[in-house]
Scaffold this motif. Structure first.
Motif, PDB file in Angstrom:
ATOM      1  N   MET A   1      -3.427  10.070   6.405  1.00 38.97           N
ATOM      2  CA  MET A   1      -4.466  10.498   5.474  1.00 38.97           C
ATOM      3  C   MET A   1      -5.800  10.618   6.203  1.00 38.97           C
ATOM      4  O   MET A   1      -6.231   9.687   6.872  1.00 38.97           O
ATOM      5  CB  MET A   1      -4.586   9.492   4.341  1.00 38.97           C
ATOM      6  CG  MET A   1      -3.839   9.929   3.136  1.00 38.97           C
ATOM      7  SD  MET A   1      -3.841   8.664   1.863  1.00 38.97           S
ATOM      8  CE  MET A   1      -2.562   7.591   2.436  1.00 38.97           C
TER       9      MET A   1
ATOM     10  N   HIS B   1      -9.603  13.340   2.780  1.00 40.98           N
ATOM     11  CA  HIS B   1      -8.860  12.799   1.634  1.00 40.98           C
ATOM     12  C   HIS B   1      -9.659  11.673   0.977  1.00 40.98           C
ATOM     13  O   HIS B   1      -9.779  11.591  -0.241  1.00 40.98           O
ATOM     14  CB  HIS B   1      -7.508  12.283   2.128  1.00 40.98           C
ATOM     15  CG  HIS B   1      -6.701  11.575   1.099  1.00 40.98           C
ATOM     16  ND1 HIS B   1      -5.980  12.242   0.152  1.00 40.98           N
ATOM     17  CD2 HIS B   1      -6.531  10.258   0.859  1.00 40.98           C
ATOM     18  CE1 HIS B   1      -5.371  11.362  -0.628  1.00 40.98           C
ATOM     19  NE2 HIS B   1      -5.697  10.143  -0.219  1.00 40.98           N
TER      20      HIS B   1
ATOM     21  N   ARG C   1       2.277   1.696  -3.406  1.00 37.46           N
ATOM     22  CA  ARG C   1       1.208   2.139  -4.301  1.00 37.46           C
ATOM     23  C   ARG C   1       0.950   3.644  -4.135  1.00 37.46           C
ATOM     24  O   ARG C   1       0.835   4.376  -5.115  1.00 37.46           O
ATOM     25  CB  ARG C   1      -0.029   1.331  -3.920  1.00 37.46           C
ATOM     26  CG  ARG C   1      -1.251   1.568  -4.711  1.00 37.46           C
ATOM     27  CD  ARG C   1      -2.400   0.817  -4.031  1.00 37.46           C
ATOM     28  NE  ARG C   1      -3.586   0.903  -4.817  1.00 37.46           N
ATOM     29  CZ  ARG C   1      -3.908   0.049  -5.764  1.00 37.46           C
ATOM     30  NH1 ARG C   1      -3.149  -0.967  -6.026  1.00 37.46           N
ATOM     31  NH2 ARG C   1      -5.002   0.228  -6.459  1.00 37.46           N
ATOM     32  N   GLU C   2       0.859   4.092  -2.884  1.00 39.30           N
ATOM     33  CA  GLU C   2       0.607   5.517  -2.618  1.00 39.30           C
ATOM     34  C   GLU C   2       1.732   6.372  -3.182  1.00 39.30           C
ATOM     35  O   GLU C   2       1.495   7.449  -3.728  1.00 39.30           O
ATOM     36  CB  GLU C   2       0.460   5.768  -1.111  1.00 39.30           C
ATOM     37  CG  GLU C   2      -0.790   5.171  -0.492  1.00 39.30           C
ATOM     38  CD  GLU C   2      -2.074   5.811  -1.006  1.00 39.30           C
ATOM     39  OE1 GLU C   2      -2.030   6.992  -1.423  1.00 39.30           O
ATOM     40  OE2 GLU C   2      -3.107   5.126  -1.033  1.00 39.30           O
TER      41      GLU C   2
ATOM     42  N   ALA D   1       1.217   9.183  -6.055  1.00 39.67           N
ATOM     43  CA  ALA D   1       1.578  10.583  -5.797  1.00 39.67           C
ATOM     44  C   ALA D   1       2.570  11.069  -6.854  1.00 39.67           C
ATOM     45  O   ALA D   1       2.455  12.192  -7.368  1.00 39.67           O
ATOM     46  CB  ALA D   1       2.185  10.710  -4.401  1.00 39.67           C
TER      47      ALA D   1
ATOM     48  N   PHE E   1      -6.038  -0.758   0.475  1.00 41.84           N
ATOM     49  CA  PHE E   1      -5.503   0.314  -0.368  1.00 41.84           C
ATOM     50  C   PHE E   1      -6.376   1.578  -0.323  1.00 41.84           C
ATOM     51  O   PHE E   1      -5.912   2.651  -0.645  1.00 41.84           O
ATOM     52  CB  PHE E   1      -5.349  -0.160  -1.817  1.00 41.84           C
ATOM     53  CG  PHE E   1      -4.432  -1.360  -1.962  1.00 41.84           C
ATOM     54  CD1 PHE E   1      -3.415  -1.593  -1.049  1.00 41.84           C
ATOM     55  CD2 PHE E   1      -4.583  -2.255  -3.006  1.00 41.84           C
ATOM     56  CE1 PHE E   1      -2.572  -2.693  -1.171  1.00 41.84           C
ATOM     57  CE2 PHE E   1      -3.755  -3.358  -3.144  1.00 41.84           C
ATOM     58  CZ  PHE E   1      -2.739  -3.576  -2.217  1.00 41.84           C
ATOM     59  N   GLU E   2      -7.647   1.428   0.034  1.00 48.16           N
ATOM     60  CA  GLU E   2      -8.520   2.608   0.114  1.00 48.16           C
ATOM     61  C   GLU E   2      -8.932   2.884   1.562  1.00 48.16           C
ATOM     62  O   GLU E   2      -9.716   3.792   1.816  1.00 48.16           O
ATOM     63  CB  GLU E   2      -9.770   2.411  -0.751  1.00 48.16           C
ATOM     64  CG  GLU E   2      -9.495   2.136  -2.222  1.00 48.16           C
ATOM     65  CD  GLU E   2      -9.022   3.353  -3.001  1.00 48.16           C
ATOM     66  OE1 GLU E   2      -9.338   4.482  -2.594  1.00 48.16           O
ATOM     67  OE2 GLU E   2      -8.311   3.169  -4.000  1.00 48.16           O
TER      68      GLU E   2
ATOM     69  N   ARG F   1     -11.522  11.234  -2.702  1.00 48.28           N
ATOM     70  CA  ARG F   1     -11.284  10.083  -3.584  1.00 48.28           C
ATOM     71  C   ARG F   1     -12.609   9.476  -4.021  1.00 48.28           C
ATOM     72  O   ARG F   1     -12.767   9.075  -5.161  1.00 48.28           O
ATOM     73  CB  ARG F   1     -10.477   9.023  -2.859  1.00 48.28           C
ATOM     74  CG  ARG F   1      -9.002   9.292  -2.845  1.00 48.28           C
ATOM     75  CD  ARG F   1      -8.292   8.052  -2.399  1.00 48.28           C
ATOM     76  NE  ARG F   1      -6.856   8.249  -2.445  1.00 48.28           N
ATOM     77  CZ  ARG F   1      -5.972   7.286  -2.243  1.00 48.28           C
ATOM     78  NH1 ARG F   1      -6.362   6.070  -1.964  1.00 48.28           N
ATOM     79  NH2 ARG F   1      -4.688   7.513  -2.302  1.00 48.28           N
TER      80      ARG F   1
ATOM     81  N   ARG G   1       0.825  -1.200   0.000  1.00 44.32           N
ATOM     82  CA  ARG G   1       0.000   0.000   0.000  1.00 44.32           C
ATOM     83  C   ARG G   1       0.869   1.263   0.000  1.00 44.32           C
ATOM     84  O   ARG G   1       0.599   2.223  -0.731  1.00 44.32           O
ATOM     85  CB  ARG G   1      -0.895  -0.015   1.248  1.00 44.32           C
ATOM     86  CG  ARG G   1      -1.603   1.279   1.532  1.00 44.32           C
ATOM     87  CD  ARG G   1      -1.737   1.443   3.049  1.00 44.32           C
ATOM     88  NE  ARG G   1      -2.234   2.748   3.392  1.00 44.32           N
ATOM     89  CZ  ARG G   1      -3.506   2.999   3.628  1.00 44.32           C
ATOM     90  NH1 ARG G   1      -4.392   2.043   3.567  1.00 44.32           N
ATOM     91  NH2 ARG G   1      -3.891   4.209   3.915  1.00 44.32           N
TER      92      ARG G   1
ATOM     93  N   SER H   1      -6.271   4.513  -9.234  1.00 40.54           N
ATOM     94  CA  SER H   1      -6.066   3.351  -8.385  1.00 40.54           C
ATOM     95  C   SER H   1      -6.398   2.070  -9.156  1.00 40.54           C
ATOM     96  O   SER H   1      -5.709   1.062  -9.030  1.00 40.54           O
ATOM     97  CB  SER H   1      -6.975   3.499  -7.162  1.00 40.54           C
ATOM     98  OG  SER H   1      -6.754   2.479  -6.263  1.00 40.54           O
TER      99      SER H   1
END
Lengths: 219, 194
Positions: B1, B5, A55-56, A60, B152-153, B9, A52, B87
């Motif tokens: 985050m 944020h 990925r971030e 970015a 991931f989210e 998204r 993760r 994503s």
């Protein structure tokens, strides 16, 4: 792994119980199988967190970029694709879909009139009797849908498809399936060889594999 | 985050879904919006390449971006707006990037090995991302989407259920199955390799 320990594994996986909670520590000491499953589960969760972060960082970086190689082709590509979609009348698309469906129904019988897939007997190659394949089984099969019967309750199934050489086929792993059928990605199926072997596995609620049966089919 | 944020998204994800639907239905305005959004494909490839020490030439990146556009276009109808377009695109970009690098450099192993029992000292997020993206792609729906959205989210099980039309308990059960499937598959690969 008994029910109580399967519940423990589930609660730790879901984050409802910390892995160092006293009851977890005690159960781990008493059960090496649970301990190994928890070590591996923690490893997967930690790897997901590292993935993760990676990925971030990529998202970015990409958001801050302009002028990457290949940017110039994006807009012409998208315009060309949507323009060709606009030109095609709807009735033509509907007709093409109907014709493809009719052909798919008719062609296998026309090519092999002596074979009726619906009456194919299930032919497990040595698996247990409780898992039996409906399709694809034997010659004259198509690989669009994998279906089976099983006199088991709860848990889930998984399908793995291999070539005749025993190598796993791309797109040939189902992941967990609740029901008794699985539809693989048609694009991948097209690239599979004419003859396949496939394994059906049943997992109980704790994630332990309880039964497996191998089958073979060709098209 | 923060929560803000993730609200941003989610709003972007819903706008992306609407843009794709309208563009595929023939809207010229949506086509232009989609073309701007899909600039993410070459930018993601360039970003992935930069983080991996620039293994591809500019020409290779351009070539890969074009191939990816074709792949992504065929799957665009499957985009459900559960996460942002970037994503969603990331998984295709990473997997195709890996395949391209391996093909050009003739690397033997299709994906890096991730041992879930190993202590993660000096663990590489890049290798983990590659191994997990490849495995998640074969996990399939709905577990694949649930694991992605959870990790991931950053969605809770209640939010996950709401987005996917499942009860929170069903989302939990599916998530558990997905994680355990990944665990078994990774262990199996490590055993096979040793």
């Amino acid at each position: 792994m008994d029910r109580e320990r399967a519940d423990l594994l589930q609660r730790v996986t879901l984050g409802e119980l910390p892995p160092d909670a006293p009851e977890v520590v005690a159960a781990r000491r008493a059960d090496p199988e649970l301990d190994a499953a928890l070590i591996e589960t923690e490893g997967v969760l930690a790897a997901l967190e590292r993935a993760r972060a990676e990925r971030e960082a990529v998202l970015a970086d990409a958001a801050a970029r302009t002028g990457a190689p290949g940017e110039a082709v994006v807009a012409p590509f998208v315009r060309a694709r949507t323009a060709s979609a606009r030109k095609r009348p709807r009735w033509a698309a509907a007709l093409a879909i109907a014709a493809a469906a009719l052909l798919a129904l008719w062609l296998p019988r026309a090519l092999d009139p002596g074979t009726s897939r619906s009456s194919d007997p299930s032919t497990p190659l040595g698996g247990r009797a409780s898992l039996a394949a409906e399709a694809p089984v034997g010659p004259g099969s198509d690989f669009a849908r994998f279906a089976w019967t099983a006199d088991v309750e709860g848990g889930w199934f998984e399908v793995e498809v291999f070539g005749a050489d025993g190598e796993p086929l791309e797109g040939g792993t189902s992941g967990p399936v609740d029901g008794r059928e699985w539809t693989p990605d048609p694009d991948r199926v097209e690239r599979w060889p004419e003859a396949i072997e496939w394994d059906l596995h049943w997992f109980d609620g704790s994630g332990a594999r309880r039964e497996s049966a191998p089958f073979s089919a060709s098209r | 985050m923060g929560a803000h944020h993730f609200e941003d998204r989610r709003g972007q994800a819903e706008r992306d879904e609407e843009t794709i639907r309208a563009a595929l239905a023939g809207s010229r305005a949506a086509t232009e919006r989609l073309a701007r959004r899909l600039l993410a494909v070459p930018r993601l490839v360039a970003a992935i390449d930069a983080r991996r020490g620039q293994r591809l030439s500019e020409h290779d990146i351009e070539d890969l971006a074009q191939d990816l556009l074709v792949i992504v276009w065929e799957k665009l109808g499957q985009f459900r707006g559960t996460g942002t377009l970037e994503s969603w695109l990331y998984r295709f970009c990473l997997l195709e990037y890996m395949n391209r690098v391996r093909r050009l450099q003739r690397l033997p192993r299709p994906f890096p090995l991730l041992d879930p029992r190993a202590t993660p000292t000096g663990a590489s997020g890049e290798a983990d991302a590659e191994a997990l993206e490849a495995l998640l792609a074969s996990l399939g729906p709905p577990e694949e989407e649930i694991v992605r959205l959870k990790h991931f989210e950053d969605l809770s099980f209640a939010e996950l259920g709401e987005r996917l039309g499942l009860s929170p308990n069903t989302a939990k059960t599916r998530y558990y199955r997905g994680i355990q499937w990944l665990r078994r598959r990774l262990s199996q690969r490590v055993e096979e390799a040793s």
